[in-house]
Write a protein that holds these residues in place. Structure first.
Motif, PDB file in Angstrom:
ATOM      1  N   LYS A 116     -34.156   6.340  36.626  1.00 24.82           N
ATOM      2  CA  LYS A 116     -32.989   6.377  37.516  1.00 24.82           C
ATOM      3  C   LYS A 116     -31.899   5.442  37.017  1.00 24.82           C
ATOM      4  N   TYR A 117     -32.305   4.267  36.543  1.00 21.23           N
ATOM      5  CA  TYR A 117     -31.348   3.295  36.004  1.00 21.23           C
ATOM      6  C   TYR A 117     -30.611   3.880  34.803  1.00 21.23           C
ATOM      7  N   ASP A 118     -31.356   4.516  33.894  1.00 20.88           N
ATOM      8  CA  ASP A 118     -30.734   5.131  32.717  1.00 20.88           C
ATOM      9  C   ASP A 118     -29.793   6.255  33.126  1.00 20.88           C
ATOM     10  N   SER A 119     -30.204   7.037  34.119  1.00 22.20           N
ATOM     11  CA  SER A 119     -29.377   8.143  34.583  1.00 22.20           C
ATOM     12  C   SER A 119     -28.065   7.646  35.179  1.00 22.20           C
ATOM     13  N   ILE A 120     -28.140   6.575  35.984  1.00 23.17           N
ATOM     14  CA  ILE A 120     -26.931   6.010  36.584  1.00 23.17           C
ATOM     15  C   ILE A 120     -26.019   5.443  35.505  1.00 23.17           C
ATOM     16  N   SER A 121     -26.606   4.805  34.494  1.00 24.74           N
ATOM     17  CA  SER A 121     -25.827   4.199  33.419  1.00 24.74           C
ATOM     18  C   SER A 121     -25.071   5.252  32.613  1.00 24.74           C
ATOM     19  N   GLU A 136     -27.492  18.317  29.190  1.00 22.95           N
ATOM     20  CA  GLU A 136     -26.881  17.924  30.453  1.00 22.95           C
ATOM     21  C   GLU A 136     -27.769  16.889  31.138  1.00 22.95           C
ATOM     22  N   ASN A 137     -27.187  16.081  32.046  1.00 23.55           N
ATOM     23  CA  ASN A 137     -27.997  15.188  32.869  1.00 23.55           C
ATOM     24  C   ASN A 137     -29.045  16.015  33.605  1.00 23.55           C
ATOM     25  N   ALA A 194     -34.146  13.569  27.718  1.00 20.81           N
ATOM     26  CA  ALA A 194     -34.322  13.369  26.277  1.00 20.81           C
ATOM     27  C   ALA A 194     -34.506  11.909  25.909  1.00 20.81           C
ATOM     28  N   ALA A 195     -34.006  10.988  26.734  1.00 17.86           N
ATOM     29  CA  ALA A 195     -34.136   9.565  26.435  1.00 17.86           C
ATOM     30  C   ALA A 195     -35.572   9.080  26.578  1.00 17.86           C
TER      31      ALA A 195
END
Length: 244
Positions: A116-121, A136-137, A194-195
């Protein structure tokens, strides 16, 4: 990620602190035995990304703390009382851990928070390019068809995928038995962040957050030793920031 622990029990603070020491990429900023101390930190200019929060505490419960703040980072409830779980998730908790918390369950919660942190960033970047593919996200869950139903799986719950001809076996923390689905790696990789996921072998895709160690020609996830194919070795080492 920068985090704080809020719990009026010193033993619980010690256990969670020891767990955090084993996980890279997360910094423990403060241990609070009083919820009021936590409120002061969260109301200040201190950057906090994640809160591990007990519920039953004197003066202010964890649930009351969440409701009292206008701006709150991600939070994970850690409590001995499972009856609060529904209300906890209604408050948008990242996860809900029941004491005594086993390390593998704690690790799963942190992995979910990290995703979630990576997604928000990355919200400022609607698309990210990884290995030449624009993605895409993606949400933090997928649905896969297994037998006669579509099963929802949290991506943070996935340890690794194993390819078997036209089928994929999905191994998770929460299920003792692998989930079998008719799919290809490409179809599943398009759905996964993908991250966090990387193909290490023609028959295996792994969740980077689940890797316990990397040896010369394999990655270790729990007790499972997964081979690294020669074709994928350079990309794996690069993504894991390991020098050859």
């Amino acid at each position: 990620m920068r985090c704080i622990i809020v719990d009026d029990e010193p033993l619980a603070l010690d256990v969670l602190s020891s767990y955090l020491e084993k996980i890279e990429g997360i910094e423990l900023v403060a241990r609070c035995t009083s919820p009021l101390d936590a409120v002061n930190i969260l109301s200040s200019d201190e950057v906090i990304d994640l809160v591990f929060l007990d519920i039953e505490m004197p003066n202010l419960t964890g649930i009351e703390l969440v409701k009292s703040l206008d701006r709150l980072p991600q939070f994970i409830f850690t409590t001995a009382y499972p009856q609060y779980a529904l209300e906890g998730f209604d408050l948008n908790a990242t996860d809900y851990l029941v004491k005594p918390v086993p390390f593998h369950r704690f690790l799963k919660a942190v992995s979910r928070a990290r995703e979630k942190y990576d997604s928000i960033s990355k919200q400022a970047e609607p698309k990210s390019q990884v290995s030449g593919i624009v993605q895409e996200n993606v949400p933090d869950f997928i649905f896969v068809k297994s037998e006669y139903e579509n099963i929802k799986i949290d991506t943070a719950d996935i340890k690794y995928l194993q390819g078997l001809k036209d089928y994929i076996k999905i191994y998770t923390y929460s299920q003792t038995k692998a989930i079998l689905t008719l799919s290809s790696f490409k179809e599943l990789l398009d759905k996964l962040p993908a991250a966090s996921f990387i193909r290490v072998h023609r028959s295996y895709v792994v969740n980077i957050n689940a890797i316990r160690a990397v040896q010369k020609s394999r990655v270790i996830i729990g007790e499972m030793r997964i081979p690294i194919g020669e074709t994928y070795k350079d990309e794996v080492l690069k993504k894991l920031h390991i020098s050859g």
